[in-house]
Design an enzyme around this catalytic site. Structure first.
Site, mmCIF file in Angstrom:
data_model
loop_
_atom_site.group_PDB
_atom_site.id
_atom_site.type_symbol
_atom_site.label_atom_id
_atom_site.label_comp_id
_atom_site.label_asym_id
_atom_site.label_seq_id
_atom_site.Cartn_x
_atom_site.Cartn_y
_atom_site.Cartn_z
ATOM 1 N N GLY A 174 0.802 -1.213 0.000
ATOM 2 C CA GLY A 174 0.000 0.000 0.000
ATOM 3 C C GLY A 174 0.834 1.261 0.000
ATOM 4 O O GLY A 174 1.938 1.312 0.549
ATOM 5 N N CYS A 221 1.635 2.392 3.473
ATOM 6 C CA CYS A 221 2.124 1.334 4.358
ATOM 7 C C CYS A 221 3.649 1.379 4.443
ATOM 8 O O CYS A 221 4.331 1.486 3.422
ATOM 9 C CB CYS A 221 1.672 -0.027 3.833
ATOM 10 N N ARG A 273 -4.802 -5.321 14.596
ATOM 11 C CA ARG A 273 -4.470 -5.605 13.199
ATOM 12 C C ARG A 273 -2.963 -5.784 13.033
ATOM 13 O O ARG A 273 -2.502 -6.537 12.183
ATOM 14 C CB ARG A 273 -4.969 -4.470 12.299
#
Length: 479
Positions: free
Chosen positions: A296, A299, A395
């Protein structure tokens, strides 16, 4: 020491082939998971600056699907799923209602919470009237009862009519809502003229077997017991076990528990980055596998941890296992252009998941900001400090009370306008790729797998070069 070459989407091109296929004639339908089919192989990411109910509705109306993020309370996330499911129907099996004796204040609150502006009024389960937002608009007495303002003389149907018969009844009686009742007058369903108009206006919408929009929602390895009951009750089509490292013991054990408790639920497991991770996910109970560790645009996982697999290779590795085990693969992240969608599918993915490109759209929940005279929207990774503090600790496997070490950043992306025209640009790019490769369907493109590795100069040659751009294109900018 194991050392192997890995490639990103920028490192490859689909090889052209002889073709008898016109882009306008190709079939973009794909199987997402189990018996859920999309008319566009695109999903929006479960990110808090990308997908809430508005984005999920807009995307599903164009044939894709949205995955509502989990930086929301379980109750609000379930409410958002319900809003998507209620936006478009043929027959509403469980319509929102109010009971006789309810105040107008209570009725307005129900309308605000559900987004439904016309409610059947029930007395011991029997339909006795209908109240709509028009009945409330100019009424300044919130304590007045629905009994005093509802429409009482109703046109009802005691059997399920055909579309033609329903339209005829709407036209004859000049009504907008047609309650379905049993022989005792008890409400069994509702048909609205607006839903029929929406079906006509959005022929490519991704629908379930009842004619409602398809929607997914993210769950975590810790919070799924609190989320799934409400999500399923709201009509959820598929759940996405949303983690940065799916091939880990706690995630796989959670997946096994979810599968055991909710055997009929369609579950997408993720994220993984190779065939071994895909196999473990499938064996634990995943109906589809989401692939992508660190591709991403916001990211920083690969830089912070030094771990990851470039996305093209990750998809190519994982799809060998997914194909052998007959499970769809979703390529999550790394898509910068419509051509990257074609490359992902050409490598074997059934669909792609997109964050960055969708964060700039009108229906994304991120805030609009003006910078140097241009409009942008906020966009942040779910591993950013802000997203973690908003509820995303598990997460990235952060323990309770542990100081967060981010794996993402917060930023902004250019405002890109409405969802439908932007999706048209992406979808047409994929259609053109299918025309160049002679693939008439997504399944044929999935099986194509003919690529050319290119050099840095080959990538430079692929982009606009040796010219000053004086007119921007809606589907291209040099990132």
């Amino acid at each position: 020491m194991e050392l192997r070459e890995a490639l990103s989407y920028d490192d490859v091109l689909l090889a052209p082939s002889y073709s008898e296929v016109l882009p306008s004639d190709v079939d973009l339908r794909t199987v997402l998971v189990r018996d859920i089919e999309l008319n566009l192989p695109i999903l929006s990411s479960a990110m808090d600056t990308v997908t809430e109910d508005r984005m999920a509705i807009a995307l599903a109306l164009s044939g894709g699907a949205g995955v509502i993020h989990r930086n929301l309370s379980p109750e609000i996330q379930a409410q958002q799923v319900s809003k998507v499911k209620r936006f478009l129907n043929w027959i509403i099996d469980n319509p929102v209602t109010v009971n006789i004796g309810a105040t107008l204040a209570e009725t307005r609150r129900t309308m605000d919470e559900t987004g439904v502006t016309g409610l059947p009024v029930l007395d011991a389960g029997k339909v006795v009237g209908i109240i709509t937002i028009r009945d409330l608009r100019f009424n300044e007495n919130p304590e007045m009862l629905v009994d005093d303002v509802m429409t009482r003389d109703l046109v009802v149907e005691t059997s399920i009519p055909t579309e033609k018969a329903a339209l005829a009844k709407f036209d004859k009686h000049r009504i907008e809502k047609l309650p379905l009742v049993d022989v005792g007058g008890r409400l069994t369903g509702l048909i609205t003229v607006r839903d029929m108009e929406k079906h006509r206006d959005y022929p490519s919408a991704a629908l379930d077997s009842s004619g409602s929009l398809i929607v997914g929602a993210a769950i975590g390895p810790r919070d799924w017991p609190a989320r799934l009951p409400g999500l399923i009750a709201s009509g959820l089509d598929f759940a996405v076990l949303d983690t940065a490292h799916g091939a880990s013991l706690n995630v796989l054990k959670s997946l096994e528990k979810i599968r055991k408790k909710f055997g009929n639920l369609s579950i997408v497991g993720g994220n993984v980055a190779d065939g071994d991770g895909a196999r473990r996910m499938i064996e634990a109970g995943a109906d589809a596998v989401k692939v992508g560790v660190g591709p991403g645009s916001i990211c920083t996982t690969r830089v912070v941890t030094g771990v990851g697999v470039p996305q093209f290779t990750a998809v190519a590795d994982a799809v060998e296992v997914c194909d052998a085990m007959r499970v769809p693969l979703i390529a999550d992240g790394g898509v910068k252009y419509s051509g990257d969608i074609a490359k992902a599918i050409g490598a074997g993915a059934s669909a792609v998941m997109i964050g960055n490109l969708f964060a700039g759209l009108k229906d994304a929940p991120g805030q609009e900001v003006i910078f140097e005279g241009r409009i942008f929207k906020s966009y942040r990774g779910m591993g950013s400090i802000g997203a973690i503090e908003s509820g995303g600790i598990d997460r990235y496997q952060i323990g309770e009370g542990e100081e967060a070490v981010p794996e993402g950043v917060e930023g902004r992306v250019p405002y890109r306008g409405e969802v439908a025209p932007y999706l048209h640009q992406l979808a047409t790019g994929v259609r053109k790729a299918m025309g160049y490769t002679g693939c008439a369907s997504v399944e044929q493109l999935r099986e194509y797998r003919r690529f050319i590795k290119i050099s840095t100069t080959g990538l430079r040659e692929s982009h606009v070069h040796d010219v000053s751009v004086i007119q921007d294109a809606p589907n291209y900018s040099r990132l």
